[in-house]
Write an enzyme that holds these catalytic residues in place. Structure first.
Site, PDB file in Angstrom:
ATOM      1  N   ARG A 189       0.845  -1.249  -0.145  1.00  9.83           N
ATOM      2  CA  ARG A 189      -0.266   0.043   0.055  1.00  9.83           C
ATOM      3  C   ARG A 189       0.916   0.752  -0.154  1.00  9.83           C
ATOM      4  O   ARG A 189       2.233   1.150   0.126  1.00  9.83           O
ATOM      5  CB  ARG A 189      -0.922   0.265   1.446  1.00  9.83           C
ATOM      6  CG  ARG A 189      -0.083  -0.107   2.250  1.00  9.83           C
ATOM      7  CD  ARG A 189      -1.082   0.667   3.961  1.00  9.83           C
ATOM      8  NE  ARG A 189      -0.206   1.684   3.772  1.00  9.83           N
ATOM      9  CZ  ARG A 189       0.286   1.969   3.793  1.00  9.83           C
ATOM     10  NH1 ARG A 189       1.512   1.737   4.265  1.00  9.83           N
ATOM     11  NH2 ARG A 189       0.429   4.201   4.097  1.00  9.83           N
ATOM     12  N   GLY A 190       0.122   2.473  -0.241  1.00  7.66           N
ATOM     13  CA  GLY A 190       0.946   3.660  -0.379  1.00  7.66           C
ATOM     14  C   GLY A 190       1.523   3.856  -1.615  1.00  7.66           C
ATOM     15  O   GLY A 190       1.378   2.898  -2.491  1.00  7.66           O
ATOM     16  N   ALA A 191       1.030   5.270  -1.835  1.00  2.83           N
ATOM     17  CA  ALA A 191       0.962   5.496  -3.279  1.00  2.83           C
ATOM     18  C   ALA A 191       2.289   5.343  -4.272  1.00  2.83           C
ATOM     19  O   ALA A 191       1.970   4.069  -5.205  1.00  2.83           O
ATOM     20  CB  ALA A 191       0.816   7.063  -4.190  1.00  2.83           C
ATOM     21  N   ARG A 225      -7.645  -0.390  -7.121  1.00  2.00           N
ATOM     22  CA  ARG A 225      -7.493   0.440  -5.930  1.00  2.00           C
ATOM     23  C   ARG A 225      -8.328   1.614  -6.677  1.00  2.00           C
ATOM     24  O   ARG A 225      -7.110   1.913  -7.781  1.00  2.00           O
ATOM     25  CB  ARG A 225      -6.529   0.429  -4.809  1.00  2.00           C
ATOM     26  CG  ARG A 225      -6.449  -0.750  -4.166  1.00  2.00           C
ATOM     27  CD  ARG A 225      -5.921  -0.548  -3.265  1.00  2.00           C
ATOM     28  NE  ARG A 225      -6.226   0.441  -1.898  1.00  2.00           N
ATOM     29  CZ  ARG A 225      -5.974   1.326  -1.058  1.00  2.00           C
ATOM     30  NH1 ARG A 225      -4.769   1.294  -0.831  1.00  2.00           N
ATOM     31  NH2 ARG A 225      -6.466   1.934   0.199  1.00  2.00           N
ATOM     32  N   GLN A 284      -3.074   2.206  10.740  1.00  2.00           N
ATOM     33  CA  GLN A 284      -2.253   1.733   9.518  1.00  2.00           C
ATOM     34  C   GLN A 284      -0.296   3.195  10.797  1.00  2.00           C
ATOM     35  O   GLN A 284       0.691   2.812  10.081  1.00  2.00           O
ATOM     36  CB  GLN A 284      -1.583   2.563   8.014  1.00  2.00           C
ATOM     37  CG  GLN A 284      -2.639   1.265   7.358  1.00  2.00           C
ATOM     38  CD  GLN A 284      -3.213   2.252   6.162  1.00  2.00           C
ATOM     39  OE1 GLN A 284      -2.291   3.157   5.742  1.00  2.00           O
ATOM     40  NE2 GLN A 284      -3.532   1.130   5.129  1.00  2.00           N
ATOM     41  N   ASP A 294      -2.308  10.523  -2.322  1.00  2.00           N
ATOM     42  CA  ASP A 294      -2.872   9.179  -3.333  1.00  2.00           C
ATOM     43  C   ASP A 294      -3.278   9.635  -4.717  1.00  2.00           C
ATOM     44  O   ASP A 294      -2.903   9.094  -5.092  1.00  2.00           O
ATOM     45  CB  ASP A 294      -4.001   8.287  -3.044  1.00  2.00           C
ATOM     46  CG  ASP A 294      -3.254   7.882  -1.649  1.00  2.00           C
ATOM     47  OD1 ASP A 294      -2.764   6.661  -1.610  1.00  2.00           O
ATOM     48  OD2 ASP A 294      -3.883   7.724  -0.067  1.00  2.00           O
ATOM     49  N   ASN A 354      -6.001  11.634   0.381  1.00  2.00           N
ATOM     50  CA  ASN A 354      -4.910  10.570   1.405  1.00  2.00           C
ATOM     51  C   ASN A 354      -5.756  10.395   2.516  1.00  2.00           C
ATOM     52  O   ASN A 354      -7.616   9.710   2.353  1.00  2.00           O
ATOM     53  CB  ASN A 354      -4.492  12.126   2.069  1.00  2.00           C
ATOM     54  CG  ASN A 354      -3.102  11.286   2.897  1.00  2.00           C
ATOM     55  OD1 ASN A 354      -2.610  10.448   2.152  1.00  2.00           O
ATOM     56  ND2 ASN A 354      -2.953  11.557   4.049  1.00  2.00           N
ATOM     57  N   LYS A 355      -5.398   9.694   3.654  1.00  2.00           N
ATOM     58  CA  LYS A 355      -6.247   8.606   4.133  1.00  2.00           C
ATOM     59  C   LYS A 355      -7.401   9.546   4.949  1.00  2.00           C
ATOM     60  O   LYS A 355      -7.163  10.780   6.103  1.00  2.00           O
ATOM     61  CB  LYS A 355      -5.369   8.186   5.021  1.00  2.00           C
ATOM     62  CG  LYS A 355      -5.661   6.928   5.884  1.00  2.00           C
ATOM     63  CD  LYS A 355      -5.985   5.539   4.843  1.00  2.00           C
ATOM     64  CE  LYS A 355      -6.490   4.120   6.019  1.00  2.00           C
ATOM     65  NZ  LYS A 355      -7.108   3.460   5.152  1.00  2.00           N
TER      66      LYS A 355
END
Length: 338
Positions: A48-50, A91, A196, A237, A246-247
């Site tokens: 995960r993570g852009a 995603r 996270q 993201d 973002n999250k």
């Protein structure tokens, strides 16, 4: 201070990644044997993570080429395009995933034989992975100039080396400042729904021996009011012409930071910028409701309760003090060059 540089995703006679669902208990490498397995790894947030997703997207094309039994270039490219569609759709919000897929696929299309296609796809993926570390180092160097010796930073979710191939974006700024000799401490939000911040960010900072205090995100406003936070730094993201995705929870911190006159910074590579779309054009991924109804198999909410569980929110650019990129620091409405 010398900080180690392990990779989150890499190729070694096949595709490997750190299974982030096992952290902080275990640091476990996971070998990916198929595109379907990679889709599951992406959706379960094993990777995960852009920036890391950009590399995963590129490596997916190399993996599909490696696993293909096609006997001619035409059939192999057709297989790669099918794999590309599967990965892109796994995603939808994070732009780097499709960016990595498209870049490696374009390189593969230049091959005239199956072997040339395999070589071109892997060469492109490896190039993206190595480029990611260089880019993040540049982001860190540019962002570190914004931090003062003794600063206390608030961060949300995980934008460290686990979210990238290496070094990190938001945490890369912190790591670069520490490497330059500045004393920095961090408040890490736990970050619902998948923790996270507590599982990954707190683990990373503890591994690097950077002082970190874990908080739940609803505490950030109280800390700002008491003057305990000097700057907020988060990753992204996707950054469109009007918002930062973002999250979920990032928007809350941005509003609070604006009210308390705390600088709010977004650290992201140019590959995360979407110059075509606006907020209304982007699909925000919704996660499984059970992610916030249960914890380690224990039910926290009544059965059948309604749940809204978006993975991301959108923060208007007018709430962002600066965008930290590999090309420099830009203050909205000024945007970095393509």
């Amino acid at each position: 201070m010398c900080i180690p540089e392990p990779k989150t995703i890499w190729w070694d006679e096949g595709l490997w990644l750190i299974d982030q669902t096992q952290l902080p208990d275990k640091l476990v490498p996971l070998k990916i044997e198929s595109i379907r397995q990679l889709v599951v790894a992406i959706q379960s947030l094993s990777v995960r993570g852009a920036p890391a997703l950009g590399a995963a997207g590129a490596y997916s094309i190399a993996l599909a080429a490696e696993r293909s039994h096609a006997t001619n270039a035409f059939d192999m490219i057709a297989e790669l395009e099918m794999a590309a569609d599967m990965i892109r759709n796994s995603r939808p919000t994070a732009i780097n995933l499709s960016w990595g897929v498209d870049r490696a696929l374009q390189a593969a299309r230049g091959g005239e034989s199956t072997e040339e296609i395999r070589e071109a796809a892997l060469r492109s993926a490896e190039g993206i992975a190595e480029e990611d570390i260089r880019v993040n180092r540049a982001i860190g160097k540019n962002g570190a100039k914004l931090l003062e010796d003794g600063d206390t930073i608030l961060t949300h979710c995980n934008a460290g080396r686990l979210a990238c191939v290496g070094w990190g974006t938001a945490l890369g700024v912190v790591r670069s400042a520490v490497e330059a000799g500045k004393k920095i401490q961090v408040y890490a939000c736990e970050t619902r729904p998948l923790h996270q911040g507590s599982r990954l960010t707190a683990w990373e900072l503890a591994e690097d021996k950077i002082p970190v205090t874990l908080i739940c995100e609803s505490m950030s406003g109280s800390l700002m009011r008491r003057g305990k936070i000097d700057k907020v730094i988060v990753g992204a993201d996707r950054i469109t012409r009007d918002v930062v995705f973002n999250k979920i929870g990032t928007y809350n911190h941005a509003v609070l930071a604006k009210h308390h006159k705390v600088p709010f910074y977004v650290a992201a590579p140019l590959s995360t910028f979407d110059r075509i779309n606006g907020e209304e054009d982007i699909i925000i991924e919704e996660r499984d409701p059970e992610e916030i109804c249960t914890l380690a198999g224990v039910r926290l909410a009544p059965l059948g309760i309604n749940v809204y569980n978006p993975a991301f929110d959108a923060t208007p650019l007018e709430l962002v003090s600066a965008l930290i990129t590999e090309k420099g620091v830009f203050r909205p409405p000024l945007m970095p060059p393509i």
